[in-house]
Scaffold this active site. Structure first.
Site, PDB file in Angstrom:
ATOM      1  N   LEU A  39      31.087  35.632  22.609  1.00  0.00           N
ATOM      2  CA  LEU A  39      31.424  36.665  23.607  1.00  0.00           C
ATOM      3  C   LEU A  39      32.628  36.195  24.441  1.00  0.00           C
ATOM      4  O   LEU A  39      33.047  35.047  24.347  1.00  0.00           O
ATOM      5  CB  LEU A  39      30.204  36.909  24.501  1.00  0.00           C
ATOM      6  CG  LEU A  39      28.940  37.395  23.762  1.00  0.00           C
ATOM      7  CD1 LEU A  39      27.746  37.430  24.719  1.00  0.00           C
ATOM      8  CD2 LEU A  39      29.166  38.780  23.168  1.00  0.00           C
ATOM      9  N   VAL A 234      66.130  37.654  18.233  1.00  0.00           N
ATOM     10  CA  VAL A 234      65.863  37.007  16.952  1.00  0.00           C
ATOM     11  C   VAL A 234      65.746  38.114  15.912  1.00  0.00           C
ATOM     12  O   VAL A 234      64.979  39.059  16.089  1.00  0.00           O
ATOM     13  CB  VAL A 234      64.549  36.189  17.034  1.00  0.00           C
ATOM     14  CG1 VAL A 234      64.175  35.654  15.657  1.00  0.00           C
ATOM     15  CG2 VAL A 234      64.693  35.058  18.040  1.00  0.00           C
ATOM     16  N   HIS A 442      45.889  23.415  59.360  1.00  0.00           N
ATOM     17  CA  HIS A 442      46.987  22.473  59.152  1.00  0.00           C
ATOM     18  C   HIS A 442      46.432  21.146  58.652  1.00  0.00           C
ATOM     19  O   HIS A 442      45.404  20.688  59.156  1.00  0.00           O
ATOM     20  CB  HIS A 442      47.722  22.235  60.476  1.00  0.00           C
ATOM     21  CG  HIS A 442      48.809  21.214  60.355  1.00  0.00           C
ATOM     22  ND1 HIS A 442      50.003  21.493  59.732  1.00  0.00           N
ATOM     23  CD2 HIS A 442      48.852  19.915  60.729  1.00  0.00           C
ATOM     24  CE1 HIS A 442      50.753  20.400  59.755  1.00  0.00           C
ATOM     25  NE2 HIS A 442      50.083  19.426  60.350  1.00  0.00           N
TER      26      HIS A 442
END
Ligand code: FAD
Length: 463
Positions: A39, A234, A442
């Site tokens: 799955l 390409v 911080h």
């Protein structure tokens, strides 16, 4: 007729399996058809998860080789054990796909093993048995788009699936297509020692991404050693005993040139996958790009048949498919399921990462929206300096009049995690001022988001 269900979902990728789980949570009797042995769909088996496992491993290898010395950590004789790296990737995938199997059992969802075919509205055939159901969801996903003149053998010329399985680091990897998948897998093999050249038809990388961010991204990748052939196409790939010889022409036309590669990765995009579903026979309409056409609430033109995920229009992203799966299950249960397509984050898991949510500057300009920009570089963020990861910036775009956040584009360390803050802000209709006035810890990378929000109003504190 075999057993009957309230809902049969065809395809157990992130769209299908999540839809099945949510529908089961809401009390429906659910079956999910999957023809793979496991799955989880493309994402868990050959997409998001294995690619992130290899990105993580290759980044650790690169850090040990090239970054640790900066931190005063000297490691001699760093070597690559690619077989172990690939085995680990397999273990990560295995744990994830088994996890979905567990969730199916937990939610009493029947896995119908085999390819599903819709034989009539309300009837799905799997492995010779026909099952009756009130509703059907098509969640059959996508596969790699082919390119004329370039024949894939998954050995020398590979799609993303083959690029995840290479047993040897190629000397020269040429990636056709400068989009997310090509750049992520190019990064994996680059870090492990390959020379990587990306051939892209357009004049820029990652089409759809905010232009300034994409340009900076190209600079960062060039600094890492990537080579780019932009505005090039390409036109042929010839396999030889030594490798592959590509013929490349300027996109605008001109003299062809040859480029030699050991391995070529074809990554020019993906296309909706509807093979063998019997859609033409039951009359389900497709759009001009072969995607199942839906009405905005996932309903096809045939009553009782719905579609979600990569097989319908929109971003081909696992979380978009998942959110559609949840929304549709809720709609089928009589609730008001909804997906906010304006706030779907998109991330490129290179290092630094790139993450976006909302609109780009190009999109705002195209619709004539007046906007303000706030930008903050990671170079000025204490945590980024401590990490030694100062490339990139946070850029926030806000409505010029109302200050409402319209988009954010982050190039930098952990950008994919940082973008969630802006996504929530946008979902709540926040202004840049709201983000700027929120206290950010911080020293964290998220301070760069706060500073960019301050910069929207011309008042960043640390630059
Ligand atoms: P899929 O995941 O494609 O699943 C469809 C399933 O349906 C498949 O398992 C298929 O076997 C099954 N199926 C098809 N037809 C039938 C049938 N008739 N009967 C039974 N079963 C059938 N997205 C992200 O958001 N983040 C990422 O980092 C990311 N990385 C990616 C990396 C790679 C290399 C690739 C290829 C994709 C990546 N994606 C990523 C995209 C992501 O995988 C897809 O957007 C997502 O898987 C779509 O989910 P889906 O449920 O629509 O379809």
């Amino acid at each position: 007729m075999s057993e009957s269900f309230d809902l049969i979902v065809i395809g157990a990728g992130p769209g299908g399996y999540v839809c099945a789980i949510r529908a089961a949570q809401l009390g429906m009797k659910v079956a999910c058809v999957e023809k793979r042995d496991t799955l989880g769909g493309t994402c868990l088996n050959v997409g998001c998860i294995p690619s992130k496992a290899l990105l993580q491993s290759s980044e650790s290898f690169e850090e040990t080789k090239h970054k640790f010395a900066d931190h005063g950590i000297l490691v001699d004789g760093v070597k690559l054990d690619l077989a172990r790296m690939q085995a680990r990737k397999g273990e990560v995938v295995g744990a994830n796909v088994k996890g979905v199997e567990f969730l199916f059992k937990k939610n009493k969802i029947t896995w119908l093993k085999g390819a599903g075919k819709i034989v009539a509205p309300g009837q799905v055939e799997v492995a010779g048995q026909t099952y009756a159901t009130k509703n059907i969801v098509i969640a059959t996903g996508s596969d790699s788009a082919p390119l004329k003149g370039v024949e894939v053998d998954e050995m020398q010329v590979v799609t993303s699936t083959g690029a995840l399985e290479l047993e040897k680091v190629p000397g020269h990897l040429v990636v056709i297509g400068g989009g997310v998948i090509g750049l992520e897998l190019g990064s994996v093999w680059k870090r492990l020692g390959a020379e990587v050249t990306v051939v892209e038809y357009l004049d820029r990388l990652a089409p759809g991404m905010d232009g300034e961010t994409a340009k900076q991204f190209e600079r960062v990748l060039t600094k890492q050693g990537f080579k780019f052939k932009l505005k090039s196409k390409v036109t042929a790939a010839a396999k030889t005993a030594e490798g592959v010889t590509l013929t490349i022409e300027p996109a605008a036309g001109g003299a062809p040139e040859e480029l030699k590669a050991d391995v070529v990765l074809l990554a020019i995009g993906r296309r909706a996958y509807t093979e063998g579903l019997g859609l033409a026979e039951v009359g389900v309409a497709l759009d001009e790009r072969g995607r199942v056409q839906t009405d905005g609430h996932f309903a096809t033109n045939v009553p009782g048949i719905y579609a979600i995920g990569d097989v319908i229009a929109g971003a081909m992203l696992a979380h978009k498919a998942e959110d559609e799966g949840v929304a549709l299950a809720e709609i089928l249960a009589g609730q008001k399921g909804h997906v906010n397509y304006g706030v779907i984050p998109a991330i490129v898991y290179t290092w630094p990462e790139i993450a976006s949510v909302g609109e780009s500057e190009e999109e705002l300009k195209a619709r004539g929206q007046a906007y303000k920009v706030g930008k903050f570089p990671f170079l000025a963020n204490g945590r980024a300096r401590a990490m030694g990861d100062t490339d990139g910036f946070v850029k926030i775009l806000a409505d010029k009049e109302t200050d409402r956040v319209l988009g954010a584009h982050i190039l930098g360390p952990d950008a994919g995690t940082l973008i969630a803050e802006v996504a929530i802000a946008m979902e709540f209709g926040a202004s840049a001022e709201d983000v700027a006035r929120t206290c950010h810890a911080h020293p964290t990378l998220s301070e760069a988001v706060k500073e960019a929000a301050l910069a929207v109003d011309g008042r960043p504190l640390h630059i």
